[in-house]
Each structure stands twice: as structure tokens, then as C-alpha cells.
Design an enzyme around this catalytic site. Structure first.
Site, mmCIF file in Angstrom:
data_model
loop_
_atom_site.group_PDB
_atom_site.id
_atom_site.type_symbol
_atom_site.label_atom_id
_atom_site.label_comp_id
_atom_site.label_asym_id
_atom_site.label_seq_id
_atom_site.Cartn_x
_atom_site.Cartn_y
_atom_site.Cartn_z
ATOM 1 N N THR A 43 30.796 55.995 21.536
ATOM 2 C CA THR A 43 31.519 56.596 20.405
ATOM 3 C C THR A 43 31.785 58.055 20.734
ATOM 4 O OG1 THR A 43 31.489 56.863 18.022
ATOM 5 C CG2 THR A 43 29.470 57.382 19.157
ATOM 6 N N THR A 44 32.528 58.710 19.866
ATOM 7 C CA THR A 44 32.704 60.165 19.936
ATOM 8 C C THR A 44 32.585 60.721 18.525
ATOM 9 O OG1 THR A 44 34.220 60.000 21.826
ATOM 10 C CG2 THR A 44 34.243 62.051 20.577
#
Length: 235
Positions: A15-16
Site C-alpha cells: 500500500t501507500t
């Protein structure tokens, strides 16, 4: 092509997530791809979770772990607000997450970023990585996409940004991570928190800026073969 489809193998969960302070509040941002190894389980998930009216948390790592921590903290903060008769501060929310993460560090696989605004300290960002450390920061980045963003933030972040500058920075950073990190993707969601309240914004994936070597969204293979080269990235 021999693909290892062992469902019991360890999975990469990418994810970011990003939190940025600005002059008057904070901006939180995240992509929307939930991945299980090479399989995209959800391409439009919401990784920015509300804890109170004025505090939100960005979740990375194991979706189950981050969701249960968020649910517990939301419950505790609700009780805290009733007892005190006023909203919980950002620091209280971050400390509750830190306590749960540290006491269960051998079982949890999640990193979180807490952001919000309160009348005592204004806009605050706290990073709580794996293990339960609590770090107050002017900006925080997490998830697999963060590896591509440290140098970018060193260059692009500045003190005293406006709300518009901070949100543009978050959207640009998440789009950069999406371009480079295979476990990040989908759309970009942002949450702006300040003394006026909370504003949620949504940026579709086909409207994000293209970076070096990225291709325009296409409808057929012939379109891809005939497409011109993209413009080089401009920071």
C-alpha cells in the site's frame, strides 16, 4: 510459465499511505489497492479510517490487523469523549494506537499514520510503524510504496504550506508510488482536517498524472502499439 499459486505461502501486502501537516491542519492520503501477493483482492478500498470527528488513521500492512486496531481505538475514544465531555486530542488517539500496537507487537503486522486537528495543538501527524513506536512528524509515509518517496519528500516538502499545496503534494506522491510500486494502485483518496472540519476528496486513477515510462489507459493492444512515448516526469 510456472506460477507458484501456493495460497499458504507468505503474502506481500502492499500500500501507500501519507500524512502531511500544513499551515492550519493536516492532509492524509492513500491509494486504494488491497493485494494478497499477486492477486488484487480489492481495487477501490478505503484505507483512511475515521476514529473521531477530528482524527483519522491511515492503515497499511495486514488489512485485518489494521481494521481491528482501528475498531478498538474508535470504541475507546468514544468512551473517552463521553467521560470528558469533549473530543479527544490527536495525541490521545495516537497513544491508544501505540499502546495496542506495542502490547501486541508479536501478533500484529500493521503500520499506521494518525492525523487530525484539535484546539490545543492544531494539526498533528503521528507515525506508528511495526512494533508500536510513536513518532510525531511534520510528514509521515508508510507502506510498500513509501520506499520510492523518501527522496521526493526530502525535496518537495516545505514548512508552512497552504492547504492546496499540501493536498497537491500528497496526490502527486501517491501517484508516483502507484507508478513504481506494483502493490499500490487504483484511485487516490485524501482527507483534509482543520478547524473548519473534515473534507474528503477522490481522484480517479485515469485522471492521475503520468510519470516516466507509464502508458495512457488503452482499450486495445493496437492502441498501445501506436501510442506515443509519455512526457518525462516534471516535479
Amino acid at each position: 510459465m510456472d506460477l507458484d499459486m501456493n495460497v499458504n505461502a507468505p503474502h506481500s501486502m502492499g500500500t501507500t499511505i501519507i500524512g502531511v501537516t500544513y499551515n492550519g491542519g493536516v492532509v492524509l492520503g492513500a491509494d486504494s489497492r488491497t493485494s494478497t501477493g499477486m492477486y488484487v483482492a480489492n481495487r477501490a478500498s478505503d484505507k483512511i479510517t475515521q476514529l473521531t470527528d477530528n482524527v483519522y488513521v491511515c492503515r497499511s500492512g495486514s488489512a485485518a490487523d489494521s481494521q481491528i486496531v482501528s475498531d478498538y481505538v474508535r470504541y475507546f475514544l468514544h468512551q473517552h469523549t463521553i467521560q470528558l465531555g469533549q473530543p479527544a486530542t490527536v495525541k490521545v488517539a495516537a497513544n491508544l494506537i501505540r499502546l495496542l500496537s506495542y502490547n501486541n507487537k508479536n501478533m500484529l503486522q500493521t503500520g499506521l499514520i494518525v492525523g487530525g486537528w484539535d484546539k490545543y495543538e492544531g494539526g498533528k501527524i503521528y507515525g506508528i510503524p511495526l512494533g508500536g513506536t510513536l513518532i510525531e512528524q511534520p510528514f509521515a509515509i508508510g507502506g510498500s510504496g513509501s520506499s520510492y518517496l523518501y527522496g521526493f519528500f526530502d525535496q518537495a516538502w516545505k514548512e508552512g504550506m497552504t492547504k492546496e499545496e499540501a493536498e497537491q503534494l500528497v496526490v502527486k506522491a501517491v501517484s508516483l508510488a502507484i507508478a513504481r510500486d506494483g502493490a499500490s494502485g487504483g484511485v487516490v483518496r485524501t482527507v483534509v482536517i482543520n478547524s473548519d472540519g473534515v473534507t474528503r476528496n477522490f481522484y480517479p486513477g485515469d485522471k492521475l498524472q503520468l510519470w516516466h515510462d507509464e502508458l495512457e489507459p488503452q482499450h486495445s493492444l493496437l492502441d498501445i502499439l501506436n501510442a506515443p512515448s509519455p512526457e518525462p516526469m516534471n516535479i
